[in-house]
Design a protein around this motif. Structure first.
Motif, mmCIF file in Angstrom:
data_model
loop_
_atom_site.group_PDB
_atom_site.id
_atom_site.type_symbol
_atom_site.label_atom_id
_atom_site.label_comp_id
_atom_site.label_asym_id
_atom_site.label_seq_id
_atom_site.Cartn_x
_atom_site.Cartn_y
_atom_site.Cartn_z
ATOM 1 N N VAL A 43 -37.899 24.058 56.274
ATOM 2 C CA VAL A 43 -39.131 23.767 55.545
ATOM 3 C C VAL A 43 -40.272 24.427 56.303
ATOM 4 C CG1 VAL A 43 -40.690 22.011 54.639
ATOM 5 C CG2 VAL A 43 -38.243 21.548 54.743
ATOM 6 N N ASN A 81 -39.521 24.957 50.629
ATOM 7 C CA ASN A 81 -38.349 24.219 51.082
ATOM 8 C C ASN A 81 -37.104 25.053 50.804
ATOM 9 O OD1 ASN A 81 -36.152 22.577 51.448
ATOM 10 N ND2 ASN A 81 -37.227 20.732 50.767
ATOM 11 N N ALA A 116 -36.180 17.063 51.815
ATOM 12 C CA ALA A 116 -37.613 17.120 51.535
ATOM 13 C C ALA A 116 -38.403 16.289 52.548
ATOM 14 C CB ALA A 116 -37.891 16.610 50.128
ATOM 15 N N ARG A 164 -38.987 24.763 46.060
ATOM 16 C CA ARG A 164 -37.588 24.917 46.450
ATOM 17 C C ARG A 164 -37.090 26.357 46.301
ATOM 18 N NH1 ARG A 164 -35.909 20.101 47.762
ATOM 19 N NH2 ARG A 164 -33.931 21.007 48.334
ATOM 20 N N CYS A 210 -40.824 15.459 58.858
ATOM 21 C CA CYS A 210 -39.745 16.390 58.512
ATOM 22 C C CYS A 210 -38.519 15.991 59.343
ATOM 23 C CB CYS A 210 -40.120 17.822 58.873
ATOM 24 S SG CYS A 210 -41.655 18.414 58.145
#
Lengths: 404, 121
Positions: free
Chosen positions: A260, A275, A280, A297, A323
């Protein structure tokens, strides 16, 4: 303020700095101790081990090395975890947090007659601050200090990876970024990076497919590609593309890296992110999950990301951005129960709600995950936490006063 | 390693070009070799269309995902395809996180995958 005392401390600090140009890492304690002796003090420099479980004394020639002190359940450990100077009960002995910036390195123990000096705590913090910086610059000259921080040999992949990472914690006026990586002596495929410049914080978390050195190499290549492109002034899409190209070229066996990439504007809370096949990131507010960064994404780095669009979100001051790699949520006990995302959120908010600093929240979280996986983790586990809050920043800065 | 983590693979040749592989257990970086060998053998028999029935797969780590990418490329290089079918919710969630729907064909059922494979002509 007693000016004669101030002058003596100034001289001691000056002595240490002047001599530090030629220090070998193993000489640091000798010079610090001789400067402290002229103030009538004894010092012990305690550094934290890589697993952040105990504090370990740097040896002083001619003195027995005291045994390691656990961080949990000891007064010295509390000086480390709270980044706050503590005095031993009924003793002329102080434990002073030692940081580089806000990266927690260990504790400086100072013993001697200081109680009469109202400025003693802050003088010790100056000394600890200097030693913290000097440990950081001196460490790389030899192996002695780093050796004390290790309780087990590092794998080749872990050795490579640790040298690529920025400090575990960095704070600026408005935000704290902190990370933790386990298993610290055998980590291979996970990594992280960040950069706080002007009013933008950029975060990167990585998880390379596979294990061991091949995964470590893939992670390193992706991290370096993203970092190089970021430093050249390119945006998120370009950074990811650079990693795609570098990985595809180096690893024809389809080795990929999930990641990410996040960019947070610290003036207005605008979040932009990509991402690449990674769990996520979570946005937490006042103990609750309020958003997942589930957009932006694309395929993992190395598999091509054509058609990817930047995800967008907005954070408010006080929010936390967490994260994590799947090694955190998939860690499991012998009975097969996994740590899971709900528990991750619950534990994070429990510790953060108790006014612990970001690095301390992550230290405890990482230990809960490791305890869960019963000593034999299947996978690397990485956590990267950003706290956008002045109060959170304050909790990472050394102080001798009580925290509010 | 406990017994439940050992991977076994059932193989069924649906036609000269299409092979159905039915792994059972967890596909991880160690166990994936079993599936890899079965797929390699299928390619060796001249197949270029692989369908992997994930019904009995309980978990898949990055080592398993890596294998899917390699098999997808291998099949494509031979003019065929890789199809993943009937993943349980937990395994489907793993495939969704890495966005593999953008890379290969994911099907709800094996019948659907077989039909799509036949439709390739």
């Amino acid at each position: 303020m007693d000016e004669a005392v101030t002058a003596r401390w100034f001289d001691a600090v000056g002595d240490i700095l002047r001599q530090s140009h030629l220090w070998r890492p193993d000489q640091l304690t000798t010079y610090v101790e001789s400067a402290a002796a002229r103030l009538g003090l004894h010092t012990t420099v305690w550094v934290v081990d890589y697993e952040q479980v105990s504090l370990r004394a740097l040896p002083v020639p001619g003195r027995p090395v005291p045994p390691p002190v656990p961080i949990d359940g000891t007064a010295m450990g509390r000086a480390f975890t709270l980044v706050r100077t503590r005095r031993a009960d009924g003793e002329d002995r102080w434990w002073v947090p030692m940081v580089n910036g806000t990266d927690r390195l260990g504790v400086l123990e100072v013993a001697g007659p200081g109680a009469a000096d109202p400025e003693f705590g802050s003088r010790c913090e100056t000394l600890a601050g200097l030693i913290g910086h000097l440990i950081t610059t001196t460490s790389a000259r030899g192996d002695s200090i780093d050796r004390v921080r290790r309780t087990a040999p590092m794998s080749t992949a872990a050795e490579m990876l640790w040298r690529m990472l920025p400090p575990l914690t960095a704070s600026c006026e408005h935000a704290v970024v902190s990370a933790v990586l386990q298993p610290c002596y055998d980590v291979g495929g996970d990594g992280f990076d960040y950069a706080i410049d002007d009013e933008t914080a950029q975060l990167l978390i990585l998880d390379a497919a596979g294990k061991g050195l091949p995964a470590g190499l893939a992670c390193s290549v992706a991290l370096a590609a993203v970092r190089a492109r970021r430093r050249a002034g390119y945006g998120l899409l370009e950074q990811a593309r650079a990693a795609d190209e570098a990985l595809a070229e180096q690893f024809p066996d389809a080795r990929f890296v999930t990641a990410v990439l996040v960019e947070l504007d610290l003036t207005d809370g605008r979040v932009r992110y990509l991402n690449a096949g990674h769990p996520a990131p979570l946005v937490l507010r006042a103990g609750k999950l309020i958003a997942e960064l589930s957009g932006g994404r694309r395929l993992p780095l190395g598999l091509g990301g054509t058609g990817a669009e930047i995800g967008e979100s907005v954070m408010r001051p006080g929010d936390r951005l967490l994260c994590y790699s799947d090694g955190v949520t998939e860690a499991r006990t012998g009975t097969g129960e996994r740590f899971g995302r709900d528990r991750l959120i619950e534990v994070t908010e429990r510790h953060a709600g108790a006014e612990l600093s970001a690095p301390e929240v992550l230290r405890r979280l990482a230990h809960e995950v490791m305890a869960q996986s019963a000593g034999e983790p299947d996978d690397d586990a990485t956590l990267l936490l950003l706290e956008w809050s002045g109060a959170a920043v304050t909790r990472t800065v050394p102080t001798s006063g009580e925290r509010e | 390693m406990t017994d439940e983590r050992i991977l076994t693979v059932g193989v069924e040749d649906l036609s000269s070009s299409t092979v159905l592989l039915c792994p059972a257990g967890e596909i991880d970086r160690d166990s994936q070799t079993v599936l890899h060998e079965a797929a390699t053998a299928a390619f060796g028999r001249g197949a270029d269309r692989l369908i992997i029935d994930l019904t009995e797969v309980t978990f898949c780590d990055s080592g398993g995902l890596s294998l899917f990418v390699r098999l997808d490329r291998e099949a494509a290089a031979r003019g065929g395809s890789l199809r993943l079918a009937a993943a349980r919710p937990a395994v489907r969630a793993i495939l969704d996180v890495v966005n593999f729907d953008r890379l290969m064909s994911l099907h709800e059922t094996v019948a659907e995958a077989v039909q799509a494979s036949r439709a390739e002509g």
